[in-house]
Design a protein around this motif. Structure first.
Motif, short mmCIF file in Angstrom:
data_model
loop_
_atom_site.label_atom_id
_atom_site.label_comp_id
_atom_site.label_asym_id
_atom_site.label_seq_id
_atom_site.Cartn_x
_atom_site.Cartn_y
_atom_site.Cartn_z
N ALA A 182 -24.05 -7.94 3.39
CA ALA A 182 -23.38 -8.29 2.14
C ALA A 182 -23.23 -9.80 2.08
O ALA A 182 -23.01 -10.45 3.11
CB ALA A 182 -22.02 -7.61 2.03
N VAL A 183 -23.33 -10.35 0.87
CA VAL A 183 -23.23 -11.80 0.71
C VAL A 183 -22.50 -12.13 -0.58
O VAL A 183 -22.61 -11.41 -1.58
CB VAL A 183 -24.64 -12.45 0.72
N CYS A 184 -21.73 -13.19 -0.55
CA CYS A 184 -21.09 -13.74 -1.74
C CYS A 184 -21.27 -15.25 -1.64
O CYS A 184 -20.81 -15.87 -0.68
CB CYS A 184 -19.61 -13.38 -1.80
N TYR A 185 -21.97 -15.83 -2.61
CA TYR A 185 -22.31 -17.25 -2.52
C TYR A 185 -22.25 -17.89 -3.90
O TYR A 185 -22.20 -17.20 -4.92
CB TYR A 185 -23.72 -17.41 -1.93
N SER A 186 -22.28 -19.20 -3.92
CA SER A 186 -22.25 -19.93 -5.19
C SER A 186 -23.67 -20.15 -5.70
O SER A 186 -24.49 -20.77 -5.02
CB SER A 186 -21.54 -21.28 -5.02
#
Length: 262
Positions: A182-186
């Protein structure tokens, strides 16, 4: 007729249409020359069409001065544009034109949220399953991130893998084998705003990983005194629940017009 604008002219477009452009960070990043994109102008009406490399776009200018049919034909001739574009908050007449034409298109409602609360979030630490851990995206090899998520981190929004690692803010969940899940990035960082993008691999969905990976992202953004920007479909009820949990404020709702150009 639409003509592609050189980057030297971007500042004038941004100044002329500052308010609508500022509502969409990805568009702002293009005209601010932070991220590569495309800008086309109508020399007569001075209207502009701004697009990211991924096809997210914005029409700004005098709606009444444009013939929608000719405008669409002009877009089709702009071969540097992706075949499938998504137009933020399209003029009503343009949306109506596509609804009546045989061109494949669809309109969906979207919401924008921003988080102004800098409170550090800690719940994710207790929600992580045994053997899983959260780390910064910079602590994971680029190829491992790309092979896992297939998001073209160094090309879809950012200009290169080097710029992605240097400029992007992000958190990643690794499983017991240290594989990214899982990833959360700008997607971009512009004028104090970080637009976020999140993905959880299909086999790991339903385990609250979107919530878990978002919390450290919010913490990282707050530590840099930035404002996270979350743009999601109104139909995505899970996002609304998370927005409330994270104390995100609804900024606006708008239509997104998706069109196949060719």
């Amino acid at each position: 007729m639409l003509a592609r604008l050189e980057e030297s002219g971007y500042a004038e477009v941004k100044e002329r249409h500052r308010e609508p452009i500022s509502q969409f960070p990805l568009i702002n990043a293009v005209v601010s020359k932070v991220q590569k994109g495309l800008v086309y102008v109508d020399p007569v009406s001075k209207s502009s069409f701004i697009a990211t490399k991924a096809g997210f776009s914005l029409f700004v200018g005098d709606e009444s001065a444009n013939d929608n049919g000719n405008f669409f034909e002009g877009l089709k001739d702009c071969l540097d544009l992706p075949n499938y574009v998504h137009i933020y908050s399209p003029p009503r007449s343009l949306a109506a034109y596509f609804e009546e034409s045989s061109t494949y298109s669809r309109i969906r409602r979207r919401s924008q949220f921003r988080r102004y609360d800098p409170t550090v979030l800690r719940e994710y630490e207790s929600l992580l399953p045994a053997g899983f851990r959260v780390t910064r995206i910079q602590d994971v090899q680029f190829d491992r991130l790309e092979n896992a998520f297939k998001l073209d981190f160094g090309g879809r929004y950012w200009n290169s893998r080097e710029e992605f690692f240097q400029g992007a803010i992000g958190a990643c969940i690794l499983n017991e084998q240290n594989d990214p899940v899982a990833v959360c990035y700008s997607a971009c960082v512009i004028e104090g705003v970080a637009e976020m993008d999140t993905l959880v691999l299909p086999e790991y969905r339903g385990r609250r990983f979107m919530r878990i990976v978002s919390e450290p992202f919010f913490n990282m953004v707050a530590a840099k005194c930035l404002t996270p920007h979350w743009d999601t479909f109104v139909s995505n009820k899970a996002s609304y629940v998370l927005a409330q949990r994270f104390n995100l404020q609804l900024v606006r709702e708008y239509d997104l017009l998706s069109v196949v150009l060719r």
